[in-house]
Write a protein that holds these residues in place. Structure first.
Motif, PDB file in Angstrom:
ATOM      1  N   PRO A   1       0.800  -1.237   0.000  1.00  0.00           N
ATOM      2  CA  PRO A   1       0.000   0.000   0.000  1.00  0.00           C
ATOM      3  C   PRO A   1       0.825   1.277   0.000  1.00  0.00           C
ATOM      4  N   ASN A   2       2.107   1.204   0.342  1.00  0.00           N
ATOM      5  CA  ASN A   2       2.942   2.407   0.368  1.00  0.00           C
ATOM      6  C   ASN A   2       3.548   2.737  -0.988  1.00  0.00           C
ATOM      7  N   THR A   3       3.280   1.897  -1.993  1.00  0.00           N
ATOM      8  CA  THR A   3       3.802   2.152  -3.334  1.00  0.00           C
ATOM      9  C   THR A   3       3.257   3.468  -3.875  1.00  0.00           C
ATOM     10  N   ILE A   4       4.141   4.262  -4.461  1.00  0.00           N
ATOM     11  CA  ILE A   4       3.743   5.547  -5.041  1.00  0.00           C
ATOM     12  C   ILE A   4       3.608   5.366  -6.547  1.00  0.00           C
ATOM     13  N   HIS A   5       2.384   5.325  -7.037  1.00  0.00           N
ATOM     14  CA  HIS A   5       2.132   5.070  -8.452  1.00  0.00           C
ATOM     15  C   HIS A   5       2.213   6.362  -9.256  1.00  0.00           C
ATOM     16  N   LEU A   6       2.926   6.283 -10.389  1.00  0.00           N
ATOM     17  CA  LEU A   6       3.187   7.470 -11.205  1.00  0.00           C
ATOM     18  C   LEU A   6       2.491   7.440 -12.564  1.00  0.00           C
ATOM     19  N   GLY A   7       1.869   6.326 -12.899  1.00  0.00           N
ATOM     20  CA  GLY A   7       1.208   6.245 -14.196  1.00  0.00           C
ATOM     21  C   GLY A   7       2.166   5.907 -15.317  1.00  0.00           C
ATOM     22  N   SER A   8       1.885   6.410 -16.505  1.00  0.00           N
ATOM     23  CA  SER A   8       2.660   6.073 -17.704  1.00  0.00           C
ATOM     24  C   SER A   8       4.108   6.547 -17.609  1.00  0.00           C
ATOM     25  N   VAL A   9       4.998   5.718 -18.101  1.00  0.00           N
ATOM     26  CA  VAL A   9       6.422   6.037 -18.117  1.00  0.00           C
ATOM     27  C   VAL A   9       6.695   7.287 -18.957  1.00  0.00           C
ATOM     28  N   ILE A  10       5.870   7.531 -19.941  1.00  0.00           N
ATOM     29  CA  ILE A  10       6.063   8.661 -20.839  1.00  0.00           C
ATOM     30  C   ILE A  10       5.975   9.995 -20.104  1.00  0.00           C
ATOM     31  N   ASN A  11       5.197  10.029 -19.027  1.00  0.00           N
ATOM     32  CA  ASN A  11       4.944  11.287 -18.325  1.00  0.00           C
ATOM     33  C   ASN A  11       5.818  11.503 -17.091  1.00  0.00           C
ATOM     34  N   ILE A  12       6.745  10.618 -16.833  1.00  0.00           N
ATOM     35  CA  ILE A  12       7.533  10.721 -15.605  1.00  0.00           C
ATOM     36  C   ILE A  12       8.585  11.826 -15.701  1.00  0.00           C
ATOM     37  N   ASP A  13       8.604  12.675 -14.680  1.00  0.00           N
ATOM     38  CA  ASP A  13       9.596  13.737 -14.543  1.00  0.00           C
ATOM     39  C   ASP A  13      10.338  13.492 -13.235  1.00  0.00           C
ATOM     40  N   VAL A  14      11.557  12.957 -13.312  1.00  0.00           N
ATOM     41  CA  VAL A  14      12.260  12.562 -12.087  1.00  0.00           C
ATOM     42  C   VAL A  14      12.656  13.751 -11.230  1.00  0.00           C
ATOM     43  N   SER A  15      12.640  14.963 -11.790  1.00  0.00           N
ATOM     44  CA  SER A  15      12.971  16.146 -10.994  1.00  0.00           C
ATOM     45  C   SER A  15      11.923  16.404  -9.916  1.00  0.00           C
ATOM     46  N   LYS A  16      10.745  15.789 -10.070  1.00  0.00           N
ATOM     47  CA  LYS A  16       9.668  15.954  -9.097  1.00  0.00           C
ATOM     48  C   LYS A  16       9.673  14.853  -8.037  1.00  0.00           C
ATOM     49  N   LEU A  17      10.613  13.909  -8.156  1.00  0.00           N
ATOM     50  CA  LEU A  17      10.712  12.805  -7.207  1.00  0.00           C
ATOM     51  C   LEU A  17      11.899  13.018  -6.282  1.00  0.00           C
ATOM     52  N   GLU A  18      11.896  12.298  -5.171  1.00  0.00           N
ATOM     53  CA  GLU A  18      13.080  12.315  -4.319  1.00  0.00           C
ATOM     54  C   GLU A  18      14.216  11.597  -5.038  1.00  0.00           C
ATOM     55  N   LYS A  19      15.435  11.822  -4.598  1.00  0.00           N
ATOM     56  CA  LYS A  19      16.614  11.244  -5.241  1.00  0.00           C
ATOM     57  C   LYS A  19      16.455   9.740  -5.433  1.00  0.00           C
ATOM     58  N   ILE A  20      16.617   9.283  -6.667  1.00  0.00           N
ATOM     59  CA  ILE A  20      16.489   7.866  -6.989  1.00  0.00           C
ATOM     60  C   ILE A  20      17.853   7.192  -6.882  1.00  0.00           C
ATOM     61  N   ASP A  21      17.893   6.097  -6.121  1.00  0.00           N
ATOM     62  CA  ASP A  21      19.129   5.337  -5.943  1.00  0.00           C
ATOM     63  C   ASP A  21      19.191   4.114  -6.851  1.00  0.00           C
ATOM     64  N   LEU A  22      18.019   3.590  -7.213  1.00  0.00           N
ATOM     65  CA  LEU A  22      17.966   2.378  -8.021  1.00  0.00           C
ATOM     66  C   LEU A  22      16.832   2.477  -9.033  1.00  0.00           C
ATOM     67  N   LEU A  23      17.159   2.237 -10.302  1.00  0.00           N
ATOM     68  CA  LEU A  23      16.164   2.208 -11.375  1.00  0.00           C
ATOM     69  C   LEU A  23      16.091   0.789 -11.909  1.00  0.00           C
ATOM     70  N   ILE A  24      14.874   0.214 -11.938  1.00  0.00           N
ATOM     71  CA  ILE A  24      14.709  -1.154 -12.420  1.00  0.00           C
ATOM     72  C   ILE A  24      13.565  -1.202 -13.435  1.00  0.00           C
ATOM     73  N   GLY A  25      13.531  -2.265 -14.210  1.00  0.00           N
ATOM     74  CA  GLY A  25      12.419  -2.419 -15.143  1.00  0.00           C
ATOM     75  C   GLY A  25      12.728  -3.403 -16.261  1.00  0.00           C
ATOM     76  N   GLY A  26      11.667  -3.856 -16.894  1.00  0.00           N
ATOM     77  CA  GLY A  26      11.771  -4.702 -18.077  1.00  0.00           C
ATOM     78  C   GLY A  26      10.899  -4.095 -19.156  1.00  0.00           C
ATOM     79  N   SER A  27      11.503  -3.370 -20.093  1.00  0.00           N
ATOM     80  CA  SER A  27      10.712  -2.670 -21.098  1.00  0.00           C
ATOM     81  C   SER A  27       9.999  -3.660 -22.020  1.00  0.00           C
TER      82      SER A  27
END
Length: 211
Positions: free
Chosen positions: A45-71
């Motif tokens: 329940p603590n997951t922060i959902h951001l929606g589509s990858v196309i709209n993500i602006d990482v400048s609006k997120l806290e510092k990211i230490d790990l990026l994961i995914g399977g495109s």
């Protein structure tokens, strides 16, 4: 540790990190499938959902230490159309700069495998403030020309691992990461028969409340 999971599905990445005892402060997830979001929200329940990858602006997120995914792999897989990373008018996309230019010009893209470039865009954006960010990307066995583009773009060589070494499925996948040197896992000899559960005999089972 703050994590950004692209194409998050039902948060299998979050499951893995927890099983490895990593402390997760913020877990951002990009996913659009409603069923998968419902599962991850229920379990985490603590997951922060951001929606589509196309709209993500990482400048609006806290510092990211790990990026994961399977495109998405539908245009790269042998079971797909094999159009690769391209527009609907069959322009092959071989660099992030080319992709961003085509995107800004309003070109339409074939399938969803082109979203690899959104993964790269986001990785590059994170590196502007955290050059040491760790990443992991997974995708299918693909035409060598696309594998070479993935390797060159990410700066590491993808390593092929078949999941049949550790599970009961035959699943060959490439993995790209700067976390550590990827080694082939030990063959655990897992078979389908070894993971099947015994089917209850409902004729013999007692039914609670039956009169």
């Amino acid at each position: 540790m703050n994590v950004l999971s692209l194409f998050d599905g039902m948060s299998c990445g979050q499951i893995t990190l927890m099983e490895l005892y990593f402390k997760i402060n913020k877990y951002y997830a990009s996913e659009i499938e409603k069923a998968a979001i419902k599962v991850s929200t229920t379990k985490f329940p603590n997951t922060i959902h951001l929606g589509s990858v196309i709209n993500i602006d990482v400048s609006k997120l806290e510092k990211i230490d790990l990026l994961i995914g399977g495109s998405p792999c539908n245009n790269l897989s042998s079971s797909g159309n094999r159009n690769g990373l391209s527009t609907t008018c069959k322009i092959e996309i071989i660099t992030l700069e080319q992709y961003l230019e085509l995107k800004n010009e309003g070109f339409k893209f074939s399938g969803q495998s082109y979203l690899f470039w959104e993964y790269v865009r986001i990785l590059n954006d994170i590196r502007t403030y955290n050059p040491n960010v760790k990443f992991l990307l997974e995708n299918v066995v693909m035409d060598p020309k696309w594998k070479e583009i993935f390797d060159k773009t990410l700066g590491v060589e993808g390593v092929l691992i078949n999941s049949n070494l550790v599970s009961a499925q035959n699943r060959k996948r490439y993995y790209w990461t700067n976390i550590c040197t990827i080694e082939q896992p030990e063959d655990m000899g897992t078979t389908l028969q070894s993971i099947l559960e015994e089917t209850p005999d409902w004729n013999k089972a007692s039914i609670v409340g039956r009169k």
